[in-house]
Design a protein around this motif. Sequence first.
Motif, mmCIF file in Angstrom:
data_model
loop_
_atom_site.group_PDB
_atom_site.id
_atom_site.type_symbol
_atom_site.label_atom_id
_atom_site.label_comp_id
_atom_site.label_asym_id
_atom_site.label_seq_id
_atom_site.Cartn_x
_atom_site.Cartn_y
_atom_site.Cartn_z
ATOM 1 N N LEU A 45 0.869 -1.206 -0.006
ATOM 2 C CA LEU A 45 0.131 0.080 -0.042
ATOM 3 C C LEU A 45 0.877 1.262 0.132
ATOM 4 C CD1 LEU A 45 -2.880 1.176 0.227
ATOM 5 C CD2 LEU A 45 -2.654 1.144 2.846
ATOM 6 N N LEU A 46 0.731 2.020 -1.179
ATOM 7 C CA LEU A 46 1.608 3.287 -1.277
ATOM 8 C C LEU A 46 0.672 4.482 -0.667
ATOM 9 C CD1 LEU A 46 3.246 2.583 -4.832
ATOM 10 C CD2 LEU A 46 3.887 1.674 -2.464
ATOM 11 N N ARG A 47 1.149 5.092 0.395
ATOM 12 C CA ARG A 47 0.355 6.111 0.914
ATOM 13 C C ARG A 47 0.602 7.535 0.806
ATOM 14 N NH1 ARG A 47 -2.516 3.830 6.427
ATOM 15 N NH2 ARG A 47 -4.329 4.851 5.351
ATOM 16 N N LEU A 78 -4.621 16.555 -10.313
ATOM 17 C CA LEU A 78 -3.798 16.056 -9.502
ATOM 18 C C LEU A 78 -4.162 15.926 -7.960
ATOM 19 C CD1 LEU A 78 -1.902 16.267 -11.837
ATOM 20 C CD2 LEU A 78 -0.144 17.324 -10.548
ATOM 21 N N HIS A 79 -4.098 14.825 -7.266
ATOM 22 C CA HIS A 79 -4.735 14.708 -5.855
ATOM 23 C C HIS A 79 -3.988 13.862 -5.217
ATOM 24 C CE1 HIS A 79 -6.647 11.537 -8.217
ATOM 25 N NE2 HIS A 79 -6.832 11.008 -7.085
ATOM 26 N N THR A 80 -4.003 13.976 -3.833
ATOM 27 C CA THR A 80 -3.301 13.044 -2.883
ATOM 28 C C THR A 80 -4.185 11.943 -2.702
ATOM 29 O OG1 THR A 80 -2.227 14.732 -1.894
ATOM 30 C CG2 THR A 80 -2.303 12.749 -0.534
ATOM 31 N N ALA A 81 -3.672 10.518 -2.808
ATOM 32 C CA ALA A 81 -4.247 9.280 -2.336
ATOM 33 C C ALA A 81 -3.346 8.289 -2.301
ATOM 34 C CB ALA A 81 -5.003 8.959 -4.158
ATOM 35 N N ASP A 82 -4.141 7.149 -2.021
ATOM 36 C CA ASP A 82 -3.202 5.754 -1.499
ATOM 37 C C ASP A 82 -3.502 4.622 -2.717
ATOM 38 O OD1 ASP A 82 -2.954 7.069 0.703
ATOM 39 O OD2 ASP A 82 -4.409 5.711 1.901
ATOM 40 N N VAL A 83 -2.690 3.969 -2.865
ATOM 41 C CA VAL A 83 -2.491 3.198 -4.170
ATOM 42 C C VAL A 83 -2.158 1.814 -3.574
ATOM 43 C CG1 VAL A 83 -1.373 2.295 -6.393
ATOM 44 C CG2 VAL A 83 -1.709 4.880 -5.792
ATOM 45 N N ARG A 84 -3.059 0.853 -3.869
ATOM 46 C CA ARG A 84 -2.896 -0.656 -3.472
ATOM 47 C C ARG A 84 -2.532 -1.316 -4.574
ATOM 48 N NH1 ARG A 84 -7.000 -1.906 -0.020
ATOM 49 N NH2 ARG A 84 -5.559 -1.783 1.980
ATOM 50 N N ALA A 112 -8.785 7.600 -1.502
ATOM 51 C CA ALA A 112 -8.271 8.823 -0.790
ATOM 52 C C ALA A 112 -7.464 8.313 0.681
ATOM 53 C CB ALA A 112 -9.583 10.058 -0.119
ATOM 54 N N THR A 113 -8.103 7.420 1.195
ATOM 55 C CA THR A 113 -7.494 6.792 2.448
ATOM 56 C C THR A 113 -7.825 5.315 2.203
ATOM 57 O OG1 THR A 113 -7.739 8.811 3.521
ATOM 58 C CG2 THR A 113 -7.105 6.978 4.982
ATOM 59 N N LEU A 114 -6.953 4.402 2.263
ATOM 60 C CA LEU A 114 -7.284 3.057 2.053
ATOM 61 C C LEU A 114 -6.425 2.348 3.350
ATOM 62 C CD1 LEU A 114 -6.391 2.073 -1.378
ATOM 63 C CD2 LEU A 114 -8.501 2.528 -0.565
ATOM 64 N N ASP A 115 -7.433 1.754 4.175
ATOM 65 C CA ASP A 115 -6.991 0.944 5.393
ATOM 66 C C ASP A 115 -5.940 -0.287 4.901
ATOM 67 O OD1 ASP A 115 -8.592 2.532 6.990
ATOM 68 O OD2 ASP A 115 -10.052 1.500 6.656
ATOM 69 N N VAL A 149 3.781 1.602 2.574
ATOM 70 C CA VAL A 149 4.980 2.556 2.231
ATOM 71 C C VAL A 149 4.410 3.997 2.366
ATOM 72 C CG1 VAL A 149 6.545 3.153 0.582
ATOM 73 C CG2 VAL A 149 5.837 1.009 0.726
ATOM 74 N N GLY A 150 4.786 4.694 3.568
ATOM 75 C CA GLY A 150 4.323 6.159 3.706
ATOM 76 C C GLY A 150 5.075 7.246 2.698
ATOM 77 N N LEU A 151 4.642 7.349 1.888
ATOM 78 C CA LEU A 151 5.392 8.302 0.722
ATOM 79 C C LEU A 151 5.186 9.831 1.267
ATOM 80 C CD1 LEU A 151 4.237 6.561 -2.604
ATOM 81 C CD2 LEU A 151 6.587 6.453 -1.457
ATOM 82 N N ASN A 152 4.157 10.043 1.938
ATOM 83 C CA ASN A 152 3.975 11.533 2.609
ATOM 84 C C ASN A 152 4.258 12.742 1.693
ATOM 85 O OD1 ASN A 152 3.308 10.124 4.860
ATOM 86 N ND2 ASN A 152 5.314 9.788 5.393
ATOM 87 N N GLY A 153 3.879 12.690 0.428
ATOM 88 C CA GLY A 153 4.103 13.783 -0.386
ATOM 89 C C GLY A 153 4.637 13.295 -1.818
#
Length: 435
Positions: free
Chosen positions: A2-4, A18-24, A35-38, A46-50
Motif C-alpha cells: 500500500l503506497l500512501r 492532481l490529488h493525494t491518494a493511496d494506491v494498493r 483517498a485513504t485506504l486501510d 509505504v508512507g510516501l507522505n508527499g
Amino acid sequence: MLLRGATLVTRWSAPAPLHTADVRITDGVIAEIGATLDPEVDETVVGLNGGLLAPGFVCGHTHLYSALARGMPAADPTPPDGFLEILEKVWWKLDRALDPRSVRASARIGALDALRCGTVGLIDHHASPNFVAGSLDTVAKALREVGCRGLLCYETSDRDGPAIREAGIAENVRFVQQCVAGHNQDGWTAGMMGAHASFTLDDATLDGLATMCQALDVGLHVHIAEGPDDRRETLARYGSGLLSRFEARGLLRPGTILAHGVELTDDEIERAAAAGCHFAHNPSSNLNNRVGFSPLWQRADAVMLGTDGIGADMYTEAKMAWFRGTEATGALSPGRVVALLDASADRLYGALGVRGGEIAPGCVADLQWLSYDSPTPLTADTLAGHLLFGMGAQFVRHVWVGGRWVLRDGAFAEIDEASERANGRSEAVALWGRR
Ligand SMILES: [Zn+2]
C-alpha cells in the motif's frame, strides 16, 4: 503493498486533476485507489507522505548494446566524415566486437541506468553480428533479472553478408515465436521483427522480412531516413524510392516502428501513419549525428520518444525534443512533447499484452516516485511545463515494476550496483580492444 499519501499523476499527457491518494498493489497490478485506504493484514505499507507518484517512462527506440560505448576512444584515427562514416567507423566496429558477455553486461548496465531515471521499459533494436543466435534471449534475461520491461528485435542487415543476414531473420522469428509460445509471456518482454535501414537491406531481404511479419502478425522495427544518406544510397543501390520499398511489400503495417524519419516527406509520413505505423523521434541522436530535424512528430499521432542508445533518461530527452523542436518550428506546446512519452508506453504495453502507462485499477504497477516539491502551482494543466522546466531524473527516488520494488530510496533493492558497474568497466575494456 500500500503506497500512501503521494500526489498522483495518473497519466503524463492527460492526467486527472492532481490529488493525494493511496494506491494498493496486488500481484503486480494496481488494485485500488482511494483517498485513504486501510491496510490489510500482512500488507507492506509505504508512507510516501508527499512527492509525486507517476507512471514509469518507456524509451521508444534504443540500442542497449551501446551502453558500454561511453568514452570509447576512436578505433580509426581519422574522424568520421558524415553519417555513413560514423556508422562504419564507430557503431559497426563496436557491434561486430560484441560477444555474449558484453551483450549481457551492456543490457544490464543499460537497464540499470534506465530504472535510475524512472524508465521502466525499453523498445530495443539489437545488433551483434558475431553473436546472433540467442542474443535476444540474453538481452531479455538481463532485463528481467534487473527488473525492466522490453520489446526486442534483432537488426537484420546485409552489411555483414548473407549468413549473418539469415541468422538475423531467424533470431527474430525464433524470439517472436518463443514469446508467443509462452516462454517470455510473463509480461516482461515481447518480440517483433527488426532490420537496420533500407540502404543495407537487399530486395530479397525485405521480401523475407515481409513474409515473416505477415506470418507472425508483427511489425518491423527499422531506421528510416536518418538523414539524407538513406534515400540517396537506396536509390543508388536498388534504383528505388525509400518508403515505397517498404510500402510495396506490406511492411508499413500496424505495429511497424519507423525510427528517425528526418528526411521523410509530409506525404510519406501520412502514408505510413495511415498504414498504422508508429514513429520514433530521437532528437539527441539526430543532433549528435548532425543529420537534421525530424518533422514527423508534428505530422502524425503515433510518435514515440527515443534516445537511440544515448541512455534512457526520458526527462532529458523530452527537454531535447522541446528545445530542438521549438527552435526549429517556433510553434510547439509542452503537452505535445509529453504526448510522445505516452505513445512510447502505449506501444510497449500493447506488445506485452498488459495495461500500463497510467495509474488506474487494472494497470501494471510500473511506477516512479519523485521527491519533487514544486515551488509553483502544480496542476494537471501545468504538469507538462513542470516536466520540461523543473522535473528531472535527480528527483526519482523509488521505482516499482510489476509491483517489484526495484529502486528503493535511490538504491537498487536486489542488485549490487557497484559490482555491476565494475563488471561493465572490465567488459568495456575487453570490448573496445576487440574492435
Ligand atoms: Zn537507432
